[in-house]
Design a protein around this motif. Structure first.
Motif, short mmCIF file in Angstrom:
data_model
loop_
_atom_site.label_atom_id
_atom_site.label_comp_id
_atom_site.label_asym_id
_atom_site.label_seq_id
_atom_site.Cartn_x
_atom_site.Cartn_y
_atom_site.Cartn_z
N ARG A 57 -10.51 5.86 3.28
CA ARG A 57 -10.53 4.49 2.83
C ARG A 57 -9.64 4.01 1.87
O ARG A 57 -9.69 5.03 0.95
CB ARG A 57 -11.83 3.79 2.62
CG ARG A 57 -12.22 2.46 2.52
CD ARG A 57 -13.52 1.94 2.09
NE ARG A 57 -13.68 0.45 2.42
CZ ARG A 57 -14.72 -0.17 1.98
NH1 ARG A 57 -15.89 0.64 2.03
NH2 ARG A 57 -14.69 -1.37 1.91
N HIS A 58 -8.63 3.38 1.75
CA HIS A 58 -7.60 3.13 0.94
C HIS A 58 -7.36 1.90 0.36
O HIS A 58 -7.50 0.89 1.05
CB HIS A 58 -6.10 3.57 1.61
CG HIS A 58 -5.27 3.75 0.38
ND1 HIS A 58 -5.03 4.59 -0.52
CD2 HIS A 58 -4.02 2.78 0.38
CE1 HIS A 58 -3.87 4.35 -1.11
NE2 HIS A 58 -3.21 3.15 -0.66
N PHE A 60 1.26 7.99 4.09
CA PHE A 60 0.40 7.11 4.68
C PHE A 60 -0.02 7.67 5.99
O PHE A 60 -1.20 7.46 6.54
CB PHE A 60 0.96 5.82 5.25
CG PHE A 60 1.26 4.78 4.06
CD1 PHE A 60 0.23 4.07 3.52
CD2 PHE A 60 2.55 4.72 3.51
CE1 PHE A 60 0.17 3.09 2.51
CE2 PHE A 60 2.48 3.64 2.33
CZ PHE A 60 1.35 3.15 1.88
N GLY A 61 0.78 8.72 6.55
CA GLY A 61 0.40 9.43 7.79
C GLY A 61 -0.88 10.33 7.27
O GLY A 61 -1.84 10.53 7.92
N GLU A 62 -0.94 11.13 6.04
CA GLU A 62 -1.87 11.83 5.59
C GLU A 62 -3.45 11.16 5.39
O GLU A 62 -4.03 11.71 5.64
CB GLU A 62 -1.25 12.59 4.38
CG GLU A 62 -0.55 13.75 4.76
CD GLU A 62 -0.06 14.10 3.33
OE1 GLU A 62 -0.05 13.54 2.22
OE2 GLU A 62 0.43 15.39 3.26
N LEU A 63 -2.92 9.72 4.93
CA LEU A 63 -4.32 8.80 4.58
C LEU A 63 -4.99 8.45 6.14
O LEU A 63 -6.02 8.51 6.05
CB LEU A 63 -3.75 7.70 3.76
CG LEU A 63 -3.42 7.76 2.32
CD1 LEU A 63 -2.73 6.58 1.90
CD2 LEU A 63 -4.53 8.32 1.77
N TYR A 78 10.75 9.36 3.94
CA TYR A 78 9.99 10.45 4.29
C TYR A 78 8.55 10.73 3.66
O TYR A 78 7.72 10.79 4.25
CB TYR A 78 10.74 11.69 4.12
CG TYR A 78 10.22 12.97 4.45
CD1 TYR A 78 9.81 13.30 5.81
CD2 TYR A 78 9.51 13.73 3.35
CE1 TYR A 78 9.10 14.56 6.10
CE2 TYR A 78 8.92 14.97 3.75
CZ TYR A 78 8.55 15.23 4.99
OH TYR A 78 7.80 16.46 5.36
N VAL A 79 8.68 10.32 2.13
CA VAL A 79 7.34 10.38 1.58
C VAL A 79 6.53 9.30 1.80
O VAL A 79 5.36 9.53 1.99
CB VAL A 79 7.86 10.14 -0.04
CG1 VAL A 79 6.67 9.81 -0.75
CG2 VAL A 79 8.80 11.35 -0.50
N VAL A 80 7.15 8.13 2.20
CA VAL A 80 6.24 6.90 2.67
C VAL A 80 5.50 7.24 3.84
O VAL A 80 4.32 7.25 4.11
CB VAL A 80 7.20 5.78 2.88
CG1 VAL A 80 6.10 4.64 3.50
CG2 VAL A 80 7.55 5.23 1.43
N LEU A 81 6.25 8.16 4.90
CA LEU A 81 5.52 8.17 6.28
C LEU A 81 4.61 9.47 6.16
O LEU A 81 3.63 9.35 6.77
CB LEU A 81 6.77 8.62 7.27
CG LEU A 81 7.74 7.57 7.69
CD1 LEU A 81 8.92 8.39 8.57
CD2 LEU A 81 6.86 6.62 8.47
N VAL A 82 4.87 10.42 5.33
CA VAL A 82 3.93 11.33 5.00
C VAL A 82 2.76 11.03 4.39
O VAL A 82 1.59 11.26 4.78
CB VAL A 82 4.71 12.57 4.38
CG1 VAL A 82 3.65 13.63 3.87
CG2 VAL A 82 5.72 13.38 5.18
#
Length: 436
Positions: A31-32, A22-25, A16-20
């Motif tokens: 630029r990441h 990268f979703g926010e980025l 869930y943290v991963v999805l949120v």
């Protein structure tokens, strides 16, 4: 599933943290670059998956190929070590940076490399034991893993307390909390190995780092605030025919001075990471009081009369009042205090002949003493409505001649000694303006 329910729950939280994250980025179109936190996320997912698989295999040894079980265990132990090792590197990079000396780097990596060697060489001696709750693995490889985790957790806490001043004040308690919980979980796992709760520690680690240091939305809000302050200051400064370059250049000069002072060991207890960050954000507000100065005085092409100058001098006092009234509910008391001091006291002089309060020497707040040098240098090095810009050597002479009179002699000396850096900032900024 009976023996890996905990790991499945922890994995869902991390995913869930991963999805949120990268979703926010993606939503922010930011630029990441791949970071330590990205590595932590990936390794944590791998670690928890392997933790769950090995928790299952160790309880179903009769159905699992021995070689496969050994490979899964070595991958799990090394992934757990790598998560803790990466946490240590992450803490270093966020609290002053990695050591520059090669010898220091070798010492940092040595326990991890040694542990990898020990785990690999001793994995075949893995022991499978029966506990009251579940079966579990022990042996030299596991002991080595525990020891390495313990070493790096201790080193991480040492970095945390040793570089306390580099950590933002609002983040200290929360960072300590998740590190303490991670350490507590690790100790329990070592004392009672059959509980198999290492995935809880990894999950708490990721949640703590994400919520306190890596949330893209919170970082974006901070950036919006900084840009708002810059725009507000620029609008005010444009009233005296400036392009907004003054506030940007002085902010960069202030940053150079503060960082050089800290690097040389001066005011180390004052020039914390928070202090320097707040100073850079407060610098653009130093002339906010000019909003109260009439245009006829502010934009006058000639020399001000005595009466006009007295009105002009009020901008320091008024600036302090405006900041107190406008930013009273901002929520960052350190920033509010510094912005007030910079606005009110940047025209105080080391000899006590400045305004508005006639403060002298170290009665003048350090932030205002730094601001004074940056402000005067930029004022004389740029064209104004009442005169042309002075040559660079003359500008530095003015700072040097004002040392011990107008300016803190230490700050003036440091500024002169980094004149090459100052000139580069000045020329680079002006080159950007000409190219626009």
């Amino acid at each position: 599933m009976e023996y890996c329910k905990l790991q499945i729950c922890c994995l869902l939280i991390i995913l869930y943290v991963v999805l949120v994250y990268f979703g926010e980025l993606k939503k922010l179109k930011k630029r990441h670059k791949f970071s330590f936190f990205d590595g932590l996320l990936i390794l944590s997912v791998v670690c928890i998956i392997l933790d769950g698989i090995t928790a299952y295999t160790v309880n179903h040894l009769e159905n699992i190929n021995g070689t496969v079980n050994i490979i899964l265990h070595i991958l799990f132990l090394l992934s757990l070590d790598s998560v803790i090792f990466l946490l240590f590197l992450y803490m270093l990079s966020n609290t002053g940076g990695m050591p520059k000396r090669k010898a220091g780097s070798v010492l940092l990596y040595a326990p991890y490399v040694l542990n990898v060697i020990i785990v690999v060489l001793n994995i075949n001696s893995l022991e499978y034991r029966t506990g009251d709750i579940t079966n579990y693995s022990m042996g030299v490889a596991v002991y080595a893993c525990f020891i390495m985790v313990g070493i790096y957790l201790i080193m991480t806490m040492a970095v945390f307390f040793g570089r306390w001043n580099y950590i933002e004040a609002r983040k200290r308690v929360s960072i300590f909390t998740y590190q303490f919980v991670l350490t507590f979980v690790t100790v329990i796992q070592m004392i009672v190995p059959e509980v198999l709760i290492s995935s809880i520690g990894v999950t708490i680690l990721i949640l703590g780092v994400y919520m306190n240091m890596e949330n893209p939305t919170l970082e974006e809000l901070k950036q919006y605030h900084n840009e708002m302050v810059q725009c507000f200051a620029t609008l005010i400064e444009n009233r005296d025919d400036s392009t907004g370059g003054h506030i940007k250049r002085t902010s960069m000069y202030v940053k150079l001075i503060a960082e050089e002072l800290r690097q040389r060991g001066y005011y180390k207890n004052i020039l914390t990471r928070d202090y320097i960050a707040n100073l850079i954000k407060a610098a653009p507000m130093h002339d906010i009081g000019k909003i109260s100065v009439p245009d006829a005085i502010l934009q006058k092409p000639g020399k001000l009369t005595a009466e006009e100058f007295e009105i002009m001098k009020l901008h320091s006092e008024n600036g302090g009042k405006i900041i107190q009234e406008t930013f009273a509910n901002f929520g960052n008391e350190e920033y509010l205090k510094m912005a007030y001091e910079v606005a009110r006291h940047h025209h105080e002089k080391w000899n006590g002949k400045g305004y508005p309060d006639g403060l002298k020497r170290k009665e003048i707040p350090l932030c205002a003493r730094i601001m004074a040098v940056a402000d005067v240098f930029d004022a004389v090095s740029e064209k104004r409505c009442y005169r042309d810009a002075m040559p660079m050597d003359k500008c530095f002479e003015i700072i040097e001649s004002g040392s011990g009179q107008d300016f803190d002699p230490l700050i003036a000396e440091i500024f002169i000694e980094i004149s090459d850096k100052v000139e580069k900032v000045h020329s680079d900024f002006n080159a950007v303006l000409k190219g626009q």
